[in-house]
Motif scaffolding. Structure first.
Motif, mmCIF file in Angstrom:
data_model
loop_
_atom_site.group_PDB
_atom_site.id
_atom_site.type_symbol
_atom_site.label_atom_id
_atom_site.label_comp_id
_atom_site.label_asym_id
_atom_site.label_seq_id
_atom_site.Cartn_x
_atom_site.Cartn_y
_atom_site.Cartn_z
ATOM 1 N N LEU A 229 0.837 -1.197 0.000
ATOM 2 C CA LEU A 229 0.000 0.000 0.000
ATOM 3 C C LEU A 229 0.874 1.249 0.000
ATOM 4 N N VAL A 230 0.514 2.227 -0.860
ATOM 5 C CA VAL A 230 1.220 3.508 -0.885
ATOM 6 C C VAL A 230 0.198 4.643 -0.833
ATOM 7 N N PRO A 231 0.098 5.353 0.289
ATOM 8 C CA PRO A 231 -0.788 6.526 0.343
ATOM 9 C C PRO A 231 -0.163 7.672 -0.447
ATOM 10 N N THR A 232 -1.008 8.505 -1.051
ATOM 11 C CA THR A 232 -0.493 9.650 -1.798
ATOM 12 C C THR A 232 -1.349 10.892 -1.573
ATOM 13 N N ASP A 233 -0.693 12.033 -1.529
ATOM 14 C CA ASP A 233 -1.398 13.321 -1.546
ATOM 15 C C ASP A 233 -1.064 14.065 -2.835
ATOM 16 N N PHE A 234 -0.506 13.306 -3.792
ATOM 17 C CA PHE A 234 -0.126 13.800 -5.118
ATOM 18 C C PHE A 234 1.087 14.744 -5.079
ATOM 19 N N SER A 235 1.828 14.721 -3.987
ATOM 20 C CA SER A 235 3.040 15.528 -3.893
ATOM 21 C C SER A 235 4.203 14.766 -4.523
ATOM 22 N N GLU A 236 5.309 15.478 -4.729
ATOM 23 C CA GLU A 236 6.483 14.858 -5.348
ATOM 24 C C GLU A 236 7.037 13.721 -4.499
ATOM 25 N N VAL A 237 7.056 13.921 -3.179
ATOM 26 C CA VAL A 237 7.609 12.886 -2.304
ATOM 27 C C VAL A 237 6.741 11.627 -2.329
ATOM 28 N N CYS A 238 5.428 11.795 -2.495
ATOM 29 C CA CYS A 238 4.543 10.633 -2.603
ATOM 30 C C CYS A 238 4.668 9.971 -3.977
ATOM 31 N N ASP A 239 4.920 10.771 -5.000
ATOM 32 C CA ASP A 239 5.181 10.204 -6.328
ATOM 33 C C ASP A 239 6.390 9.278 -6.281
ATOM 34 N N ASN A 240 7.425 9.709 -5.548
ATOM 35 C CA ASN A 240 8.623 8.879 -5.411
ATOM 36 C C ASN A 240 8.336 7.616 -4.606
ATOM 37 N N ALA A 241 7.457 7.738 -3.607
ATOM 38 C CA ALA A 241 7.078 6.569 -2.812
ATOM 39 C C ALA A 241 6.352 5.539 -3.687
ATOM 40 N N ILE A 242 5.549 6.015 -4.626
ATOM 41 C CA ILE A 242 4.850 5.109 -5.550
ATOM 42 C C ILE A 242 5.857 4.371 -6.429
ATOM 43 N N ILE A 243 6.861 5.101 -6.923
ATOM 44 C CA ILE A 243 7.908 4.474 -7.737
ATOM 45 C C ILE A 243 8.651 3.421 -6.913
ATOM 46 N N TYR A 244 8.995 3.779 -5.686
ATOM 47 C CA TYR A 244 9.711 2.869 -4.784
ATOM 48 C C TYR A 244 8.861 1.619 -4.527
ATOM 49 N N GLY A 245 7.575 1.850 -4.235
ATOM 50 C CA GLY A 245 6.671 0.728 -3.981
ATOM 51 C C GLY A 245 6.500 -0.166 -5.192
#
Length: 281
Positions: free
Chosen positions: A8-24
């Motif tokens: 699971l990857v939560p996102t608020d559509f910020s750049e740091v969350c975009d990177n978390a999606i890539i990592y996940g």
């Protein structure tokens, strides 16, 4: 997709969350897992939607586009969820409902105000999630997996469950685990530490896990030494246990500083599950 293991990857559509999606996504591809991207529609989201004269459908479409692009790029199953709620309780509830295996949380690691806000957010979210959470910063990349794992050892940690997860990761990635021991002053604490180390290494030997052992300097901050040692051995991951005190969101005396380390090394935060044997005696 519903029968596969899930990250699971939560996102608020910020750049740091975009990177978390890539990592996940990279981690899911290596492990053969699926990915779920989650956005909690809270008061902040609703305010933005109102200002932009948009509705909930725009959020769903945006998430769906991210999910499709991620699935195509990494060749993994990806779904998206948008639900109304509070981010500090909603993420944990969704994680439990979906029975996810792991969560990736993107947060800011920069010194200053952003770090304080990022720290507050991360602590509150992690405390409600029933599975390990890997906290990643802007520069994090999974690369070829977790080859070097830092395992800080102090006499206050519920080490049993951290050992279990460390072994699981090490067997998956053929990792080396680096035990980094707090240097104790009191004789009783020294005995406890020796016992912990004996039990930990016994488990590692049983599973043929490669490991090293180093001891911290008494005169220097343990958290700083863990961070510097992790950087020195090119660590891909640091493991920490957190306290189950959800009301106060307490971390151990060193874990919070380690989580926001200046080298931006990902940190796996493990919420201990209540069992009869949380500590070694």
């Amino acid at each position: 997709m519903d029968n596969k293991n899930l990250i699971l990857v939560p996102t608020d559509f910020s750049e740091v969350c975009d990177n978390a999606i890539i990592y996940g996504a990279e981690l899911a591809k290596i492990l053969g897992f699926d990915l779920c991207i989650l956005h909690i529609i809270d008061k902040k989201t609703k305010a933005v939607l109102k200002k932009e004269n948009a509705g909930m459908i725009e959020i769903a479409v945006k998430l769906d586009n991210i999910a499709k692009a991620t699935s195509k790029k990494y060749g993994i199953g990806v779904k998206s969820i948008a639900e109304e709620g509070d981010i500090f309780t909603g993420i944990g509830k969704i994680a439990a409902k979906l029975k996810v295996n792991l969560m990736i949380l993107g947060t800011h690691g920069k010194v200053g105000l952003t770090q304080k806000f990022g720290m507050s957010f991360a602590k509150k979210v992690i405390a409600t999630v029933p599975v390990p959470v890997i906290v990643v910063h802007e520069a994090a990349s999974i690369g070829k997996g977790f080859k070097n794992i830092i395992f800080p050892v102090s006499t206050t940690a519920e080490v049993r469950q951290k050992v279990k997860w460390s072994i699981l990761i090490a067997k998956t990635f053929k990792s080396t685990i680096h035990l980094f021991q707090l240097n104790q002053n009191a004789e009783e604490d020294k005995k406890i530490m020796q016992n912990y180390l004996r039990q930990i290494t016994k488990e590692f030997d049983k599973e043929n896990i490669k490991y090293t052992h180093a001891t911290a300097d008494k005169k220097i901050s343990f958290a700083k030494q863990v961070q510097d040692y992790a950087h020195e051995v090119n660590a891909d991951l640091i493991t920490v246990m957190i306290n189950l005190d959800v009301l106060n969101f307490k971390f151990g005396p060193y874990d919070e500083k380690i989580m926001f380390n200046p080298y931006e090394i990902p940190v796996m935060c493990i919420n201990p599950v209540k069992t009869k044997f949380e500590y070694w005696k």
